[in-house]
Design a protein around this motif. Structure first.
Motif, PDB file in Angstrom:
ATOM      1  N   GLY A 134       0.809  -1.209   0.000  1.00 57.67           N
ATOM      2  CA  GLY A 134       0.000   0.000   0.000  1.00 57.67           C
ATOM      3  C   GLY A 134       0.844   1.263   0.000  1.00 57.67           C
ATOM      4  N   ARG A 135       1.973   1.199   0.676  1.00 54.00           N
ATOM      5  CA  ARG A 135       2.847   2.375   0.777  1.00 54.00           C
ATOM      6  C   ARG A 135       3.732   2.561  -0.448  1.00 54.00           C
ATOM      7  NH1 ARG A 135       5.490   1.319   6.473  1.00 54.00           N
ATOM      8  NH2 ARG A 135       6.478   3.328   6.121  1.00 54.00           N
ATOM      9  N   ASP A 190       4.738   3.277  -6.992  1.00 54.09           N
ATOM     10  CA  ASP A 190       6.010   3.315  -7.713  1.00 54.09           C
ATOM     11  C   ASP A 190       6.624   1.945  -7.988  1.00 54.09           C
ATOM     12  OD1 ASP A 190       6.160   6.203  -7.638  1.00 54.09           O
ATOM     13  OD2 ASP A 190       6.575   5.990  -5.500  1.00 54.09           O
ATOM     14  N   PHE A 191       6.186   0.918  -7.244  1.00 56.78           N
ATOM     15  CA  PHE A 191       6.813  -0.395  -7.332  1.00 56.78           C
ATOM     16  C   PHE A 191       5.761  -1.492  -7.384  1.00 56.78           C
ATOM     17  CE2 PHE A 191       9.459   2.456  -4.805  1.00 56.78           C
ATOM     18  CZ  PHE A 191      10.622   2.455  -5.550  1.00 56.78           C
ATOM     19  N   SER A 195      13.395   0.159   9.855  1.00 64.62           N
ATOM     20  CA  SER A 195      12.316  -0.138  10.785  1.00 64.62           C
ATOM     21  C   SER A 195      11.003  -0.287  10.031  1.00 64.62           C
ATOM     22  CB  SER A 195      12.195   0.988  11.812  1.00 64.62           C
ATOM     23  OG  SER A 195      11.041   0.806  12.604  1.00 64.62           O
ATOM     24  N   LYS A 196      10.188  -1.238  10.448  1.00 65.03           N
ATOM     25  CA  LYS A 196       8.862  -1.411   9.851  1.00 65.03           C
ATOM     26  C   LYS A 196       7.989  -0.177  10.080  1.00 65.03           C
ATOM     27  CE  LYS A 196       8.694  -6.417  10.211  1.00 65.03           C
ATOM     28  NZ  LYS A 196       7.980  -7.575  10.752  1.00 65.03           N
ATOM     29  N   SER A 197       8.312   0.590  11.090  1.00 69.44           N
ATOM     30  CA  SER A 197       7.521   1.787  11.372  1.00 69.44           C
ATOM     31  C   SER A 197       8.124   3.056  10.772  1.00 69.44           C
ATOM     32  CB  SER A 197       7.322   1.944  12.882  1.00 69.44           C
ATOM     33  OG  SER A 197       8.558   1.996  13.547  1.00 69.44           O
ATOM     34  N   ALA A 198       9.065   2.897   9.839  1.00 69.82           N
ATOM     35  CA  ALA A 198       9.626   4.056   9.142  1.00 69.82           C
ATOM     36  C   ALA A 198       8.516   4.732   8.339  1.00 69.82           C
ATOM     37  CB  ALA A 198      10.747   3.618   8.212  1.00 69.82           C
ATOM     38  N   THR A 199       8.703   5.991   8.053  1.00 72.57           N
ATOM     39  CA  THR A 199       7.713   6.708   7.251  1.00 72.57           C
ATOM     40  C   THR A 199       7.706   6.162   5.828  1.00 72.57           C
ATOM     41  OG1 THR A 199       9.222   8.424   6.464  1.00 72.57           O
ATOM     42  CG2 THR A 199       8.115   8.827   8.598  1.00 72.57           C
ATOM     43  N   THR A 200       6.630   6.416   5.114  1.00 71.76           N
ATOM     44  CA  THR A 200       6.541   5.997   3.723  1.00 71.76           C
ATOM     45  C   THR A 200       7.667   6.623   2.918  1.00 71.76           C
ATOM     46  OG1 THR A 200       4.163   5.681   3.874  1.00 71.76           O
ATOM     47  CG2 THR A 200       5.061   6.031   1.666  1.00 71.76           C
ATOM     48  N   ARG A 217      10.363   4.507   0.906  1.00 70.08           N
ATOM     49  CA  ARG A 217      10.506   4.693  -0.535  1.00 70.08           C
ATOM     50  C   ARG A 217      11.927   5.111  -0.894  1.00 70.08           C
ATOM     51  NH1 ARG A 217      11.723   7.073  -4.701  1.00 70.08           N
ATOM     52  NH2 ARG A 217      10.593   6.905  -6.614  1.00 70.08           N
ATOM     53  N   ASP A 218      12.519   5.994  -0.113  1.00 67.58           N
ATOM     54  CA  ASP A 218      13.879   6.459  -0.393  1.00 67.58           C
ATOM     55  C   ASP A 218      14.903   5.335  -0.317  1.00 67.58           C
ATOM     56  OD1 ASP A 218      12.937   9.014  -0.826  1.00 67.58           O
ATOM     57  OD2 ASP A 218      13.674   9.830   1.077  1.00 67.58           O
TER      58      ASP A 218
END
Length: 135
Positions: free
Chosen positions: A29-30, A34-35, A113-118, A122-123
């Motif tokens: 979803g996140r 792009d992928f 981290s799984k809780s990193a921002t989208t 993406r980066d």
């Protein structure tokens, strides 16, 4: 009439290996804009699925029942068809604020981290795939 190529298949493929299917769905979803994200909840099938999908990148959970992330990474490294695919560990063991402290903690593979921002997710995916950064 000739059929047109599937635009989803043209996107770079990211294989997500996590025993929790919800994680793969969340990452899809996140990153789905792009992928092309393919989820796998059975780490024992990682090499087989990577051969089938030919991903540009693998995101792999560290802490899974059956096979741990390092065992999956080792198995992938032993197959010539998957050995060169970049791998990034996913972990819930630390928060996104610990990202700078993760270098080298889980071997030679980068970790997020799984809780990193989208945007952070993406980066790191784009960077691992050698794609240009968004400005």
């Amino acid at each position: 009439m000739r059929s047109l190529p599937d635009p989803e298949r043209a996107k770079p493929c990211v294989l997500v290996i996590d025993d929790d299917e919800a994680v793969a769905w969340a990452i899809a979803g996140r990153l789905g804009k792009d992928f092309r994200v393919v989820g796998l909840s059975d780490p024992a099938r990682a090499v087989e699925r990577a051969r089938e999908e030919k991903p540009g990148l693998i995101l792999c959970d560290i802490n899974m029942p059956g096979l741990q992330g390092d065992e999956v990474a080792f198995a992938l490294s032993q197959d010539p068809r998957t050995a060169t695919v970049p791998l990034i560990y996913l972990t819930a063991l630390v928060g996104p604020e610990d990202h700078p402290d993760l270098e080298g903690v889980f071997g030679d593979y980068p970790t997020i981290s799984k809780s990193a921002t989208t945007e952070e997710l993406r980066d790191i995916v784009a960077s691992a795939l050698g794609l240009p950064e968004d400005d």
